[in-house]
Write an enzyme that holds these catalytic residues in place. Structure first.
Site, PDB file in Angstrom:
ATOM      1  N   GLU A  33      70.906  -7.943  -6.408  1.00 13.21           N
ATOM      2  CA  GLU A  33      71.064  -6.677  -7.138  1.00 13.21           C
ATOM      3  C   GLU A  33      71.291  -6.975  -8.621  1.00 13.21           C
ATOM      4  O   GLU A  33      72.254  -7.650  -8.988  1.00 13.21           O
ATOM      5  CB  GLU A  33      72.239  -5.857  -6.592  1.00 13.21           C
ATOM      6  CG  GLU A  33      72.451  -4.587  -7.395  1.00 13.21           C
ATOM      7  CD  GLU A  33      73.295  -3.539  -6.702  1.00 13.21           C
ATOM      8  OE1 GLU A  33      74.150  -3.900  -5.875  1.00 13.21           O
ATOM      9  OE2 GLU A  33      73.092  -2.344  -7.000  1.00 13.21           O
ATOM     10  N   GLU A  48      70.928   2.948   1.583  1.00  7.31           N
ATOM     11  CA  GLU A  48      72.245   2.363   1.293  1.00  7.31           C
ATOM     12  C   GLU A  48      73.337   3.429   1.259  1.00  7.31           C
ATOM     13  O   GLU A  48      73.153   4.495   0.662  1.00  7.31           O
ATOM     14  CB  GLU A  48      72.174   1.633  -0.055  1.00  7.31           C
ATOM     15  CG  GLU A  48      73.489   0.995  -0.493  1.00  7.31           C
ATOM     16  CD  GLU A  48      73.286   0.080  -1.691  1.00  7.31           C
ATOM     17  OE1 GLU A  48      72.235  -0.589  -1.768  1.00  7.31           O
ATOM     18  OE2 GLU A  48      74.170   0.050  -2.563  1.00  7.31           O
TER      19      GLU A  48
HETATM   20 MG    MG Z   1      75.543   1.019  -3.676  1.00  8.32          MG
END
Ligand code: MG
Length: 384
Positions: A331, A222
């Site tokens: 997330e 990421e």
């Molecule tokens: Mg991030």
């Protein structure tokens, strides 16, 4: 149903122990909530991701006065009213983040008015539960050897809580990052793991660490590179065998069109509290879908943004589609945050690493307004 009042609430909590990532350390948690009241008293809540004081000024002085007396249910019309009002000097950035919190509150308000959840408004739910990945493993002020032990211990706790996926921070320095990746994989051989550098690397470094992550079976890499160097994403992707995820610094369908057209991004990560709100995230998802790319929101903040992201994932068609589809992961930030954990009567329920999609009207989470006051730095109000 007209908009009668827009309030903003800047909330802050001081952290007992600061924690950091590749760019800086946090010693407080801040958020800017937007409360929109319709003429019948129905209230919608939204959240902005970023600097609360600046958001508060942008909403109170610029956007809120333009929305007074407008149709509270016309989310798309109101989005474009705000967009045209600020396009000449703010195609993105903080102004778009401010629009995002307003837009989220309008979706909450619309769902409450119609008696349906935000995922119903988005077109319905493919699933009623969404598996989460634990975001944590941030850096702390201690020796690097101790820090790796501490990170592995934290990750082991998440495994014991039932999480089957988690995300670590990299981007401290290459030697540390590689040691950390090796230690994590050794300690948790069956865990789905992702790594996030928060745009810490140049291209040669990103290639090097990307290969290490690939060797250790990480699920995505990421923000390997700065969002300003879009064309490097394709160069990186051609050299590593791991999906590239990015987009938390990007906004609007226009920004994502440029980013995703590079061909170097496999997972798009808009933040619903920053990218232009729920309205714009749905357009980003359509755009990404047309390129065969799945959208997995970045989510950092309180239960408002978490609820929005849960609805978004539950209502998302996963490209290219198959009977036994692999679910997208939500997330779930596990770093300390009283603003997320102490201010909701009805939160997003997460058990054994799986989130239940809220079924109540709107976002389906309920703010404890009395408790909110004890964290409030400043409230503003604009009335019709
Ligand atoms: Mg991030």
């Amino acid at each position: 149903m007209k908009i009668k009042c827009i309030r903003t609430h800047h909330l802050r909590d001081h952290l007992e122990t600061p924690f950091g990532f590749s760019q800086w350390f946090y010693d407080t948690r801040n958020t800017l909530w937007v409360e929109i009241v319709a003429e019948d008293g129905t209230t919608g809540w939204g959240e902005c991701y970023g600097p609360s004081e600046v958001y508060q000024a942008a909403i109170t002085s610029f956007y809120a006065p333009r929305l007074m007396g407008q149709d509270a249910l016309a989310t798309d019309v109101l989005w474009h009213t705000m967009w045209r009002a600020s396009l000449d000097f703010a195609r993105g950035g903080i102004m778009m983040g401010a629009m995002s919190g307003i837009d989220m509150a309008l979706w909450d308000l619309r769902g409450k008015t119609l008696g349906v959840s935000v995922s119903d408004l988005m077109g319905g739910r493919y699933v009623d539960q969404v598996p989460c990945y634990a975001t944590g493993m941030y850096f702390k002020e201690m020796s690097e050897a101790d820090l790796i032990l501490s990170i592995v211990e934290e990750a082991t706790c998440y495994e014991q809580q039932g999480f089957q996926a988690l995300k670590i921070k990299v981007g401290k320095n290459l030697a540390f990052d590689i040691r950390q990746v090796e230690a994590m994989r050794k300690a948790l051989p069956n865990m789905t793991m992702m790594a996030d550098s928060n745009h810490a690397y140049d291209l040669p470094e990103a290639i090097q660490i990307g290969r290490v992550l690939s060797e250790h079976g990480f699920g995505w890499f990421e923000e390997p590179l700065s969002p300003e160097f879009e064309n490097q994403f394709r160069q990186l992707q051609d050299k590593v065998d791991i999906p590239i995820a990015t987009g938390e610094c990007e906004q609007t369908r226009y920004g994502f069109q440029r980013l995703l057209s590079t061909g170097g991004v496999q997972i798009a990560q808009p933040d619903l509290a920053y990218c232009g709100g729920i309205s714009e995230a749905l357009k980003i998802r359509s755009l990404a879908s047309s390129m065969g790319i799945n959208v997995v929101p970045h989510c950092w903040g309180t239960m408002l943004n978490l609820a929005a992201a849960t609805h978004f994932l539950a209502s998302g068609y996963r490209e290219p589609g198959r009977k036994e589809v692999a679910p997208s992961l939500l997330e779930y930030d596990r770093t300390p945050n009283a603003l997320r954990d102490e201010l909701f009567d009805v939160p997003v329920r997460v058990e054994n690493g799986v989130a239940q999609v809220p079924t109540g009207p709107g976002l389906g989470v309920t703010v404890k307004e009395d408790a909110m006051k004890s964290f409030e730095v400043r409230e503003t109000e604009v009335k019709a």
